[in-house]
Design an enzyme around this catalytic site. Structure first.
Site, PDB file in Angstrom:
ATOM      1  N   GLY A 239       0.712  -1.248  -0.007  1.00  0.00           N
ATOM      2  CA  GLY A 239       0.008  -0.118  -0.162  1.00  0.00           C
ATOM      3  C   GLY A 239       0.804   1.350  -0.204  1.00  0.00           C
ATOM      4  CD  GLU A 275       0.364  -9.025   1.617  1.00  0.00           C
ATOM      5  OE1 GLU A 275      -0.527  -8.156   1.334  1.00  0.00           O
ATOM      6  OE2 GLU A 275       0.262 -10.189   2.206  1.00  0.00           O
ATOM      7  N   GLY A 277       3.422  -3.663  -4.071  1.00  0.00           N
ATOM      8  CA  GLY A 277       3.023  -4.120  -5.521  1.00  0.00           C
ATOM      9  C   GLY A 277       3.186  -2.677  -6.249  1.00  0.00           C
ATOM     10  CE1 TYR A 318      -8.913   1.899  -8.722  1.00  0.00           C
ATOM     11  CE2 TYR A 318      -7.312   1.977 -10.458  1.00  0.00           C
ATOM     12  CZ  TYR A 318      -8.133   1.117  -9.722  1.00  0.00           C
ATOM     13  OH  TYR A 318      -7.941  -0.143  -9.535  1.00  0.00           O
ATOM     14  CB  CYS A 346     -17.003   4.382 -29.197  1.00  0.00           C
ATOM     15  SG  CYS A 346     -16.044   4.150 -30.869  1.00  0.00           S
ATOM     16  CE1 TYR A 375      -2.545  -3.455  -8.252  1.00  0.00           C
ATOM     17  CE2 TYR A 375      -1.270  -1.396  -7.842  1.00  0.00           C
ATOM     18  CZ  TYR A 375      -1.825  -2.626  -7.239  1.00  0.00           C
ATOM     19  OH  TYR A 375      -1.484  -3.522  -6.379  1.00  0.00           O
TER      20      TYR A 375
END
Ligand SMILES: *Cc1c(COP(=O)(O)O)cnc(C)c1O
Length: 421
Positions: A239, A275, A277, A318, A346, A375
């Site tokens: 995070g 963890e 990422g 986001y 479109c 991501y």
């Protein structure tokens, strides 16, 4: 810091010119820097020096085999969230003893596959899941190592779609119920309770929510030990946020995050897992794309790119900001002008940026989206039958395509025609 810099007026990835790769691969494509990936992994590894620890890369951020092998060679474990990711980690040569399995909806087949192939621990998110793992492991005559994910009810102060640590989120069990759930786990067959797991959200730019969560985990560790549980491992999640703009953001450094971990849980004698990422992969990748058209509208000019929302969905999903830079460095003193930067799909959502100041650009010019390594490729789709774009990796002065662009025939031939047609 990353390894995408201008050299002699041309954007380079490490020692390779991005324009040279674009000529060989054709746009759009993702481009990763080996040196940046390994640098980021080492920052975390070094930040936890002195504590027994394992950095488990959250491979949902970017899961190409070449990325996994690069990180595994540095000593990384993996955090997986599906049977597919488990298989990917194993295919990259990561032993089960270095894989943790997270996620709220593990199926029986996924649990069984992980137990058969070997697993460091399941991070369990609910009592029904605890019972499922117990049943399957007991049936196989093995003890499944488990940590229970507690929800510390901490506001991560991040985008609502990536906040996971408040009591209203679907993740983990409420920390207030933890002692009862650990007692339940201890009474079930086929389980070996090894620790506590927590993950409060993604793209956190402040250490305070981590501190609040980890203090609660430390208190819980002591309470559970007093209840007779052997807690030897703490999985503190991922995070940590990254800077998405060059100018005005300074998220915490891994070194400070490591110091916070030592301060909050270092006295407990536990092995620590983290963890990360996004912080490992995010600024280790860019998306390279070409301007197709420059279109002048009513009071606004559009740059229409050959990349679209299906290739990089973060802005649409986001409201994420990505710095977009020309591959040819603008001459000093060039006056930027505002452009709406869009893709060809479109949907109005296929807009990467509005009124973004850019140097003058025209058809054929290359631009790069920075901070697209996490991501990005993993969330791409083939909407509009736009092929999944290639992934390319640079290592010093070498580059290699690590996932080719599928042909139209390959895409079409995945469909099968029922016998009645
Ligand atoms: C998504 C996720 C991570 C990684 O989060 P980053 O923000 O990419 O570091 C780690 N652990 C769990 C359980 C996750 O769901």
């Amino acid at each position: 810091m990353d390894h995408f810099l201008y050299r002699d007026g041309l954007l380079h990835a490490e020692d390779v010119s991005v324009a040279e790769i674009a000529a060989a691969v054709e746009t759009p494509f993702y481009l990763y820097s080996t040196a940046t990936l390994t640098r980021h992994f080492k920052l975390f590894d070094e930040a936890l020096e002195g504590l027994p620890h394992l950095v488990c890369y959250a491979m949902k951020a970017a899961s190409n085999q070449a990325i996994l092998k690069t990180l595994a060679a540095q000593g990384a474990g993996m955090d997986v969230v599906s049977g597919g990711e488990y298989a990917r980690a194993r295919a990259a040569g990561v032993p089960g003893s270095r894989i943790v399995f997270s996620g709220v909806g593990k199926t029986n087949a996924e649990i069984r596959a992980a137990l058969e192939g070997g697993i460091r621990q399941f991070n369990v998110e609910s009592e029904p899941e605890l019972e499922a793992i117990s049943r399957i492991a007991a049936g196989m005559g093995v003890a499944a190592p488990v940590a229970i994910r507690v929800n510390p009810d901490v506001d991560a102060k991040t985008h609502a779609k990536i906040a996971t640590g408040k009591s209203e989120n679907k993740f983990g069990i409420p920390i207030a119920r933890a002692r009862a759930v650990y007692a339940h786990a201890a009474a079930l067959p086929g389980l070996k309770v090894v620790g506590i797991d927590v993950h409060i959200g993604s793209q956190l730019t402040d250490l305070a929510p981590f501190e609040a969560a980890y203090r609660k985990v430390a208190d819980l560790t002591e309470a559970l030990r007093a209840d007779g549980h052997e807690i030897t491992r703490l999985d503190l999640g991922g995070g940590l946020g990254i800077p998405y703009t060059r100018s005005n953001e300074a998220p915490p450094l891994p070194m400070d995050y490591g110091a916070l971990i030592k301060r909050t849980v270092g006295h407990l004698g536990c092995e620590v897992e983290i963890e990360p990422g996004r912080l490992i992969a995010g600024n280790a990748g860019i998306l390279v794309t070409r301007v197709i058209y420059l279109k002048s509208g009513e009071g606004r000019d559009f740059l229409i790119l050959d990349a679209a929302m299906n290739d990089l969905i973060r802005p649409a999903m986001y409201e994420a900001h990505h710095d977009i830079v020309p591959v040819i460095e603008p001459a000093p003193g060039i006056e930027p002008q505002p452009f709406d930067i869009v893709g060809p799909v479109c949907e109005s959502g296929d807009t990467f940026a509005r009124a973004r100041p850019m140097p003058p650009l025209g058809p054929g010019d290359l631009v790069a989206f920075r901070s697209a390594g996490a991501y990005g490729a993993v969330m791409a789709s083939e909407y509009n039958t736009r092929p999944l774009i290639p992934e390319v990796m640079v290592h010093g002065d070498q580059f290699a395509v690590i996932r080719p662009r599928p042909s139209f025939d390959e895409i079409i031939n995945r469909d099968t025609i029922p016998q009645w047609l």
